[in-house]
Design a protein around this motif. Sequence first.
Motif, mmCIF file in Angstrom:
data_model
loop_
_atom_site.group_PDB
_atom_site.id
_atom_site.type_symbol
_atom_site.label_atom_id
_atom_site.label_comp_id
_atom_site.label_asym_id
_atom_site.label_seq_id
_atom_site.Cartn_x
_atom_site.Cartn_y
_atom_site.Cartn_z
ATOM 1 N N GLU A 31 -0.097 4.377 0.452
ATOM 2 C CA GLU A 31 -0.473 5.264 1.553
ATOM 3 C C GLU A 31 0.142 4.806 2.870
ATOM 4 O O GLU A 31 0.683 5.606 3.641
ATOM 5 C CB GLU A 31 -2.002 5.334 1.690
ATOM 6 C CG GLU A 31 -2.719 6.004 0.539
ATOM 7 C CD GLU A 31 -2.967 5.042 -0.624
ATOM 8 O OE1 GLU A 31 -2.507 3.869 -0.533
ATOM 9 O OE2 GLU A 31 -3.595 5.459 -1.610
ATOM 10 N N SER B 35 0.839 -1.197 0.000
ATOM 11 C CA SER B 35 0.000 0.000 0.000
ATOM 12 C C SER B 35 0.878 1.254 0.000
ATOM 13 O O SER B 35 1.713 1.450 0.898
ATOM 14 C CB SER B 35 -0.918 0.006 1.232
ATOM 15 O OG SER B 35 -1.560 1.248 1.359
ATOM 16 N N ALA C 124 -2.853 8.748 3.753
ATOM 17 C CA ALA C 124 -1.507 8.486 4.279
ATOM 18 C C ALA C 124 -1.267 9.206 5.596
ATOM 19 O O ALA C 124 -0.781 8.600 6.570
ATOM 20 C CB ALA C 124 -0.466 8.920 3.234
ATOM 21 N N ARG D 227 -5.340 10.474 -1.514
ATOM 22 C CA ARG D 227 -4.302 9.538 -1.106
ATOM 23 C C ARG D 227 -3.399 10.150 -0.040
ATOM 24 O O ARG D 227 -2.958 9.443 0.889
ATOM 25 C CB ARG D 227 -3.465 9.116 -2.318
ATOM 26 C CG ARG D 227 -4.283 8.445 -3.407
ATOM 27 C CD ARG D 227 -3.422 7.858 -4.489
ATOM 28 N NE ARG D 227 -2.764 6.637 -4.052
ATOM 29 C CZ ARG D 227 -2.039 5.868 -4.881
ATOM 30 N NH1 ARG D 227 -1.893 6.209 -6.157
ATOM 31 N NH2 ARG D 227 -1.462 4.776 -4.435
#
Length: 860
Positions: free
Chosen positions: A477, A475, A783, A779
């Motif tokens: 993020e 991933s 994050a 995004r």
Amino acid sequence: MSGFVPGTTGSGNQTFPLATRFALRELRGGLKGFYIFIACIALGVAAIAGVTSVSRALTEGISREGQAILGGDLSFRLIHREANAEEAAFLDSLGAVSGVATMRAMARRLDGSEQALVELKAVDDPYPLYGSLDLQSGQPLTTAIAQQDGVWGAVADLALLARLNISVGDTIALGRTTLRISDVIEIEPDKLAGGMEFGPRLMVSEAALPDTDLVQPGSLIRWHYRVRMDPAPSLETLSGVVESVKQNQPDAEWRIRSRANASPGLQRSIGRFAQFLTLVGLTALVVGGVGVANAIRAYLETKREVIASFKCLGATGGFVFQIYLVQMIVLALIGIAIGLVIGALIPFAAGAALSGVLPVQLAANIYPAELGLGLIYGLLTALAFALWPLGRAHDVPPTALFRDIVTGGAKFPRKRYLFATMVTVVALAAIAILLAHDKTIAGVYIVASAGAFLLLVIVARLIMFAAKRLPSVRSTELRLAIANIHRPGALTPSVVLSLGLGLSLLVALALIDGNLRRELTATIADQAPSFFFVDIQSHERDTFQTLLEDEAPNANLQSVPMLRGRIVSLNDIPSEDFVPAQDGSDWVLRGDRGITYEATLPDNSTLSAGEWWPEDYSGIPLVSFDAEAATDLGLVIGDKVTVNVLGREITAEIANMRDVEWQSLAINFVMVFSPNTFAGAPHAHLMTLGWDEEVPTDAELALLKTVSNTFPTVTAVRVKDAISQVNDLVAQLAWAIRGASSITLIASVLVLAGALAAGHRSRIYDAVILKTLGATRTRLIIAYGLEYAILGLVTALFALVAGGVAAWYVITQIMGGSFVVMPVTAAGAALVALVLTVGFGLIGTWRVLGEKPAPVLRNL
């Protein structure tokens, strides 16, 4: 080139005026970036100055109203008996005397349908010598409690009328007589002097007391003789009179108090509560100190070019340190001034807001000593957290200053700054301990806070260490969130430090509160008997027990003889001069204690040292002492204990020690004597009744009604009612403590906001570059949200562990109770941490993501 900065190569004394000029010139630009700094200092100082000022106002209020609270300039208290002719003549020689008798009794409706435990107070005509007893109708007290048509009058708290479902003018039964409720008490001036109450007040004439038949040999009744001296003596004169009485009448068993200590129990409670809140305020300052360090570090980042210019023009590191030290002191003084103003106003606000709640009127005033204490705490805290970041700038060359944002600046400052920081921290801790009401508790609190602070630093470093070595995840993020946790200049230390202490304190308080409630409502309620029956006369004991066995055949009964006495001396050392082995353990020496005698070891006790006496023992008086109390006092087997019982002083030798199960609320005593000690002494009996299984409330109330109507002179205390009242008090205290402790959480939130603001600049660069490379706002928010969530969750876990350990120590080691972990509290702490970190983090992130890329990219 040093000529451009004249005087910077001289000694500290020579350069300081110039450094001050530069510092003040830079401050002309305003306070931007220092609002969190000022708010953190102001909050902690306001808490400490306000709490200590309110405590002083309460203490001054008690002293100012000491005569009314005590009921006189002096008070002489006897238990079980009235003053004899010689004692009464001595009291009359001191001034005007008023006699008051207090005891607990059962008041009943004449039809026997309702009954209630009351705090009975029998007063004479001169009562009150000071203050005013106000009745609802405004009539004089002597008229209200006088005898009319053969029936004595009485006045009562409104709560008694509600419990018995009666009105003014109705008649009730008390003991073996009938009373007419003639009025309702609105103000009782000496109410505080009576200590804790388990029932509403019922006040009658002293002349009515014999008709009640409540006063019997050994009855638990206290006689108070208040003396009004004319002219009103000074406190020094009163102290001299008290000492003279003790010296001239060493054998008199009365307890003497003056208006200087009209309510010692309340004053001790105020002192302890004020100490706790002061330590909470100090914790808020320490948490705020993290904000101070963050603010200074962020400020120095913005001044890199200025500091580099100073260095290039020949300024020394010491000169740079002096400039920003002056600025820090000026800003700290602004925060301290704001805090002192708020702290000075708190007693006035508290007096107005709590006028109908507090038992005494606050002597609201401005107290310079208390405000000075807040000033010292605030200045030392600011120095303790500012010296380190300021000291780091001393030896850093201009090129390193420009790279500081990249390298993270992990270099330690010079030894002089480390030493100065250490001295400031030690001074802060020393003042907190030396000025504390209980130095042991203050010391434990300081050590625990310091340990938690160091642990939080270690935890933050471990989080960064672990994040750096985690395997790569798919991933994007989550990978970015983990990288943000360990990158140079990460917010991890600031977030963990800012929330850790505040959450740990709140978790500890919540767990202590929850365990106390569980102990009261569950453990104690299950183990405790249902009823205590007091003042059972010897000639009624067998008949009374027969009644209980008939009415409650499946119940467990326990009966013991009961007397009241006080410890006069230990090993021939007067109790007031005896120094216990442990601080705060002198509670056994204060006031009267219930005592008994037994031929065999009592139930709920285990012999821990020594041997129990034979059943037919007839030697010197022996006593069995509670092992924990004996250890706290420093007593061992063979020591001598002298008690005053019924006017006689009896010396006994400690033969053994017992571990007592106080939590069961069964019949337990600190001191149990051998039977021959009180042979022939008049006394009453104490009896308890309880069931092994749960019994309906209706059955308990039916038994209470039968006992009250059949034995009107026996006082019945329903344990569930007493536990409920204590539980209410604990709940009120817990809310007050939580409210005060929320100051620490507010400081944590301020520091968190400051930490996020300090990282605002680097976040802008990150966001702009990532957006330029194609990252979307969604995004980036995910994050950053993951980053804050991870930090918040780890901080919450630490708070649960640290707060749990602290609560366990208080409950098991200080209070002697049992401890259980409460999942709801754990979930609540985790939720608070997550909401704060994620909420504040995303608010700041949203602002960062709104920045235009072009201006930032042009300056890269």
